[in-house]
Design a protein around this motif. Sequence first.
Motif, PDB file in Angstrom:
ATOM      1  N   GLY A  42      58.431  28.506  65.181  1.00 49.60           N
ATOM      2  CA  GLY A  42      57.190  28.896  66.012  1.00 49.60           C
ATOM      3  C   GLY A  42      57.449  30.649  65.603  1.00 49.60           C
ATOM      4  O   GLY A  42      58.018  31.438  65.774  1.00 49.60           O
ATOM      5  N   SER A  57      56.074  32.151  70.733  1.00 51.71           N
ATOM      6  CA  SER A  57      56.891  31.589  69.478  1.00 51.71           C
ATOM      7  C   SER A  57      58.170  30.431  69.834  1.00 51.71           C
ATOM      8  O   SER A  57      58.337  29.802  68.902  1.00 51.71           O
ATOM      9  N   GLY A  58      58.328  30.626  71.250  1.00 57.51           N
ATOM     10  CA  GLY A  58      59.492  29.706  71.445  1.00 57.51           C
ATOM     11  C   GLY A  58      58.984  28.422  72.314  1.00 57.51           C
ATOM     12  O   GLY A  58      59.287  27.359  71.950  1.00 57.51           O
ATOM     13  N   GLY A  82      62.226  29.360  68.330  1.00 54.39           N
ATOM     14  CA  GLY A  82      61.260  30.445  68.268  1.00 54.39           C
ATOM     15  C   GLY A  82      61.677  31.688  67.310  1.00 54.39           C
ATOM     16  O   GLY A  82      62.839  32.174  67.584  1.00 54.39           O
TER      17      GLY A  82
END
Length: 84
Positions: A42, A57-58, A82
């Motif tokens: 991500g 992002s995770g 992420g």
Amino acid sequence: GNIVFESGKSTFKDGEASEAVLEQLKSFLEQTPKVTKLRIEGHTDSVGEAEVNAAWSGQRPLTVRRWLVDKGLESGRVRAVGVG
């Protein structure tokens, strides 16, 4: 294709055909059992605070992983990470 998310969320953006991309990925993995592990990464853009973006992002690869597993893909084949 791309998997696109709503800004500041971990939900797929409407009208971006993300689910069509995921369907293609799922089909490929079902037809290619020799691919035993898939790493989903991500990423976010630079808009907003770095800490918040790191959280997205995770969360976003987890959303992709969850979608694939909910559609029947073996959970052990998919890893969500992420990366910022």
